[in-house]
Enzyme design. Structure first.
Site, PDB file in Angstrom:
ATOM      1  CG  HIS A  67      -1.006  17.160-115.083  1.00 54.73           C
ATOM      2  ND1 HIS A  67      -0.808  17.904-116.220  1.00 54.73           N
ATOM      3  CD2 HIS A  67      -1.069  18.052-114.051  1.00 54.73           C
ATOM      4  CE1 HIS A  67      -0.747  19.183-115.899  1.00 54.73           C
ATOM      5  NE2 HIS A  67      -0.900  19.304-114.587  1.00 54.73           N
ATOM      6  CB  VAL A  71      -6.342  13.152-118.561  1.00 58.39           C
ATOM      7  CG1 VAL A  71      -6.593  12.894-120.035  1.00 58.39           C
ATOM      8  CG2 VAL A  71      -5.734  14.546-118.372  1.00 58.39           C
ATOM      9  CG  ASP A  75      -5.315   5.286-117.212  1.00 64.37           C
ATOM     10  OD1 ASP A  75      -4.645   6.330-117.020  1.00 64.37           O
ATOM     11  OD2 ASP A  75      -5.986   5.088-118.242  1.00 64.37           O
ATOM     12  CG  HIS A 190      -1.001  24.969-106.369  1.00 70.61           C
ATOM     13  ND1 HIS A 190      -2.045  25.655-106.958  1.00 70.61           N
ATOM     14  CD2 HIS A 190      -0.701  23.953-107.234  1.00 70.61           C
ATOM     15  CE1 HIS A 190      -2.356  25.092-108.113  1.00 70.61           C
ATOM     16  NE2 HIS A 190      -1.555  24.056-108.304  1.00 70.61           N
ATOM     17  CB  THR A 191       1.408  23.922 -99.635  1.00 68.99           C
ATOM     18  OG1 THR A 191       2.162  24.452 -98.553  1.00 68.99           O
ATOM     19  CG2 THR A 191       1.484  22.395 -99.598  1.00 68.99           C
ATOM     20  CG  ASP A 244       4.365  28.369 -99.643  1.00 69.06           C
ATOM     21  OD1 ASP A 244       4.602  29.562 -99.406  1.00 69.06           O
ATOM     22  OD2 ASP A 244       4.032  27.558 -98.752  1.00 69.06           O
ATOM     23  CG  ASP A 252       3.368  24.635 -94.714  1.00 71.89           C
ATOM     24  OD1 ASP A 252       2.894  24.987 -95.833  1.00 71.89           O
ATOM     25  OD2 ASP A 252       4.401  25.125 -94.253  1.00 71.89           O
TER      26      ASP A 252
END
Length: 326
Positions: A67, A71, A75, A190-191, A244, A252
């Site tokens: 995030h 954008v 920084d 997203h694991t 997950d 993984d």
């Protein structure tokens, strides 16, 4: 204010990318070797200690760095508190892991005052989070400066929504110098981690008896019913589920196996399997963890090169990550 974006290195092979990084972005693998030689060890210890108390920290840090970078570049602008900052936007109010970055910063200000940027701390903390979750360790070039601006107005035009199509995600990633393959690889984050029920609510609708019913045919039926149990109609906005459902705390290839089985949590996950442009890559990664780890290392480095600021006219070294220097 002008900003340096390292578009030119993004298309280079991985080994060239690392070796030539300094000539393009003013970053280097040994940036703090003299000024703050223990920086990486201190940050890793901070992340490890935080994870021992809260096992969800790795997922939070990985989401936080994404995030930040997507954008205004990497920084540290997402870390700044205040009205109308990136952090205040609704898309970012569910972010976590800020305290880990702040704790590391406080220690570093004692040991190496005014030397290490919050932007570098966040990148290293996210890198370490993956390793602590049994993922690959990535050598990360350092030397980023902290941005001097943070605006909520910049968040929505640059943020991936969990209901996005492949075309929408590809367009956004391309605008950041990231490829379709980077999209598939970085979605593998997203694991690990958790998501609020609202992040995938469009995949269900309320039936005549007031209970939720799945309306997305790409969802495995058993998985859909399990999600309804965890996120019933009227569930509190604070309720979360694992990204997950199988190996929630391990970095993984289970994420890709889940996609094949119809168990991608977000619509933006499931479309990677349903779209012919990405299906083969998903299937390949689902059977080869070494390939995923190698590809992750390359894509992660490309992501944390977005919008890098160097030079005194580009940014600052914040004393506190949550506020600009006075």
């Amino acid at each position: 204010m002008a900003k340096i974006i390292c578009w030119c290195i993004i298309v280079l092979p991985f080994f060239i990318y690392l070796n030539d990084f300094t000539s393009f972005c003013g970053l280097s693998l040994d940036f703090y070797s003299s000024s703050c030689p223990n920086v990486e060890l201190l940050i890793k210890d901070t992340v490890r200690s935080a994870t021992a108390v809260d096992p969800t920290i790795p997922g939070k840090l990985l989401r936080l760095v994404f995030h930040d970078c997507i954008v205004e570049g990497c920084d540290g602008s997402v870390l700044v508190q205040g009205n109308d900052t990136e952090r205040s936007d609704p898309a970012n109010t569910s972010l976590g892991g800020f305290e880990v970055v702040e704790n590391a910063k406080r220690w570093l200000e004692v040991l190496c005052p005014g030397i290490v940027s919050c932007a570098d701390i966040l990148v290293l903390a996210a890198r370490d989070a993956v390793e602590i979750a049994r993922g690959p360790s990535v050598a990360v070039p350092l030397g980023r400066l902290d941005g001097r601006t943070s605006s909520a107005a910049n968040v929505r035009p640059n943020m991936v929504d969990t209901s996005f199509s492949i075309d929408e995600m590809t367009q956004l990633f391309s605008s950041k110098g990231l490829s379709l393959d980077d999209l598939v690889i970085l979605s593998g984050a997203h694991t690990i981690g958790k998501a609020h029920c609202s992040a995938f609510s469009e995949r269900f609708e309320e039936g005549p008896k007031g209970t939720l019913e799945p309306i997305d045919a790409s969802l495995n039926k058993d998985y859909a019913m399990e999600l309804i149990k965890q996120c019933p109609a009227g569930a509190s906005g604070a309720v979360t589920v694992n990204n997950d459902p199988i190996t929630a705390s391990i970095f993984d290839i289970q994420y890709y196996k889940n996609l094949i089985a119809g168990k991608g949590l977000f619509s933006s996950d499931s479309v990677l399997m349903s779209d012919s442009r990405t299906r083969d890559r998903v299937e390949s990664l689902s059977t080869n963890q070494d390939e995923f780890f190698k590809s992750w290392s390359e894509s992660f480095l490309r992501m944390v090169s977005i919008g890098v600021k160097t030079g005194n006219n580009q940014g600052e070294i914040r004393t506190s990550c949550s506020s600009f220097n006075i």
